[in-house]
Design an enzyme around this catalytic site. Structure first.
Site, PDB file in Angstrom:
ATOM      1  N   PRO A 196       7.573  -1.016   5.519  1.00  0.00           N
ATOM      2  CA  PRO A 196       7.564   0.375   5.343  1.00  0.00           C
ATOM      3  C   PRO A 196       9.029   0.848   4.907  1.00  0.00           C
ATOM      4  O   PRO A 196       9.221   2.015   4.409  1.00  0.00           O
ATOM      5  CB  PRO A 196       7.432   0.769   6.938  1.00  0.00           C
ATOM      6  CG  PRO A 196       7.800  -0.325   7.699  1.00  0.00           C
ATOM      7  CD  PRO A 196       7.396  -1.548   7.049  1.00  0.00           C
ATOM      8  N   LYS A 197      10.127   0.090   4.843  1.00  0.00           N
ATOM      9  CA  LYS A 197      11.172   0.357   4.226  1.00  0.00           C
ATOM     10  C   LYS A 197      11.259   0.389   2.777  1.00  0.00           C
ATOM     11  O   LYS A 197      12.126   1.069   2.322  1.00  0.00           O
ATOM     12  CB  LYS A 197      12.159  -0.907   4.816  1.00  0.00           C
ATOM     13  CG  LYS A 197      12.513  -0.910   6.117  1.00  0.00           C
ATOM     14  CD  LYS A 197      12.885   0.490   6.816  1.00  0.00           C
ATOM     15  CE  LYS A 197      13.446   0.401   8.315  1.00  0.00           C
ATOM     16  NZ  LYS A 197      13.804   1.603   8.888  1.00  0.00           N
TER      17      LYS A 197
END
Length: 430
Positions: A119-120
């Protein structure tokens, strides 16, 4: 004619056009001379789905432009660089956990983001885009992004920096899994591994990254400038999930869900998703999944940032006393504070529960994930038991277990045969 009327009339016209094209395309779907028919049909259906959820004028404007581009490209489905592979990750049902609890436990497969595979990716892209818009970054000028991270944000930044013409310098604790720093080096980042230290120490990895960025900018011998990404405090973090992850979950579930469960490191994911989903679903439960040694559990439950393992003489590590990486912290960040009031509850997850869940997911579902994903799934299962059968819970699968082989998975026995080596009762009781 007022602007808003003009746009809604135009929107109705475009919507009618889409419906007509959809009807025509399905009519000829079986013909051999139309090989992209199914792809084009799916594209038109996505347009209809998105348009049906528009509730403000600015979104109408943007959507009309996007619809025009989609119709012009016909059945094409080509991504624009590696950045185009970020977002729109699938939402999958974890069958074994759903069967064990009687609830539908769904997981957003964030490890399928295409740049850094977590998700980064969303956050890294958002940080870079915001800096570009502000004129703080110029491609191929020597501009370098500095960040303090335990791994995933750095990997995402390193990949996207390469794609957009920047360099990356990553500061990280030296007790993180070595495969993360190895991967960063392969992506061309400069890696500085430092001893773990509390945030008050100027040599702590986040503080050091800030210092290095300033040193770069102040050094006339270095080309370009240094930019501190500041993932813990930047608005770009939670906004990436408010505009991306949250709306995607809402659309993928059709707006039908009872709870969202997530861990927090910077706090951007849980805050951004909570802010969006609660604006649509006021009764939705937002639940924090927190590993042992982190103070966020007590902050949510009792309003005090404290964990028993933080008492002097009881802690083994400088930051959070757990083998879990990526979530858990002992300070309140801006990104966490943005959405803290929306968090309904918190569930504590032990290292034993996390490792047990990781094995369970491999044995029963063939899903191989890292430590933060395992914590999320334990908490989602605990919540399902509390709520009772018939509820729908969404959580996140953050990254692959391949990044955690030397630490989280290091002391785990090989998965044996097709028989279950671990029971759900044992996991939850650990």
């Amino acid at each position: 004619m007022p602007d808003h009327t003009r746009y809604y009339v135009a929107g109705a016209f475009v919507l009618g056009t889409v419906l007509a094209l959809l009807y025509q395309n399905r009519k000829y779907a079986d013909r051999k001379e139309n090989p992209t028919s199914e792809l084009y049909t799916n594209q038109l259906l996505r347009i209809l789905s998105r348009f049906s959820r528009i509730d403000d004028l600015d979104t109408v404007r943007l959507s009309l432009a996007e619809i025009q581009q989609s119709l012009e490209k016909g059945g094409e489905n080509i991504k624009e660089g590696i950045e185009g592979c970020i977002g729109d990750t699938p939402l999958i049902k974890i069958k074994s956990l759903s069967e064990a609890t009687g609830c539908e436990i769904l997981a957003k497969a964030e490890f399928l983001n295409g740049a850094g595979n977590s998700p980064k990716d969303r956050v890294a892209l958002s940080i870079i885009q915001m800096a570009e818009e502000q004129g703080l970054l110029i491609p191929h000028s020597g501009d370098t992004i500095y960040e303090g991270t335990v791994g995933s944000t750095g990997i995402s930044l390193a990949a996207i920096c390469r794609a957009r013409g920047y360099k990356a310098h990553i500061c990280m604790p030296n007790d993180m899994a070595t495969e993360k720093s190895d991967l960063l080096l392969k992506l061309g980042a400069e890696v500085e591994r430092v001893r773990p230290a509390p945030i008050v120490d100027q040599k702590q990895f986040v503080n050091l990254a800030r210092t290095r960025a300033k040193e770069h900018t102040d050094d006339p011998e270095k080309p370009g400038r240094g930019l501190f990404a500041d993932q813990f405090e930047t608005e770009a973090n939670w906004r990436a999930h408010f505009t991306g992850t949250g709306p995607e979950i809402y659309e993928q579930t059709g707006g039908y869900l009872h709870a969202f469960v997530s861990g927090a490191g910077t706090g951007g994911t849980i805050s951004g998703v909570a802010l969006f989903l609660r604006s649509k679903l006021p009764d939705l439960k937002i639940v924090l999944a927190d590993p042992q040694g982190s103070g966020l559990f007590n902050k949510v439950k009792y309003g005090v940032m404290f964990d028993p393992k933080e008492r002097e003489g009881t802690r083994r590590r400088h930051q959070v006393d757990t083998i879990v990486e990526g979530i858990g912290i002992n300070r309140v960040t801006h990104n966490f504070e943005v959405g803290r009031e929306l968090i309904s509850d918190a569930i504590r997850v032990t290292d034993e529960q996390a490792t047990g869940m990781a094995r369970w997911l491999v044995e029963n579902d063939g899903i191989f994930v890292g430590s933060s994903s395992a914590v999320n799934c334990v908490a989602a299962t605990e919540l399902a038991k509390q709520l009772g059968p018939g509820h729908r819970i969404v959580t996140l699968l953050c990254d692959s277990g391949a990044r955690h082989l030397s630490k989280f998975w290091a002391n785990t026995e090989p998965i044996g045969g097709v028989d279950r080596d671990v029971s759900m009762e044992h996991i939850l009781a650990s």
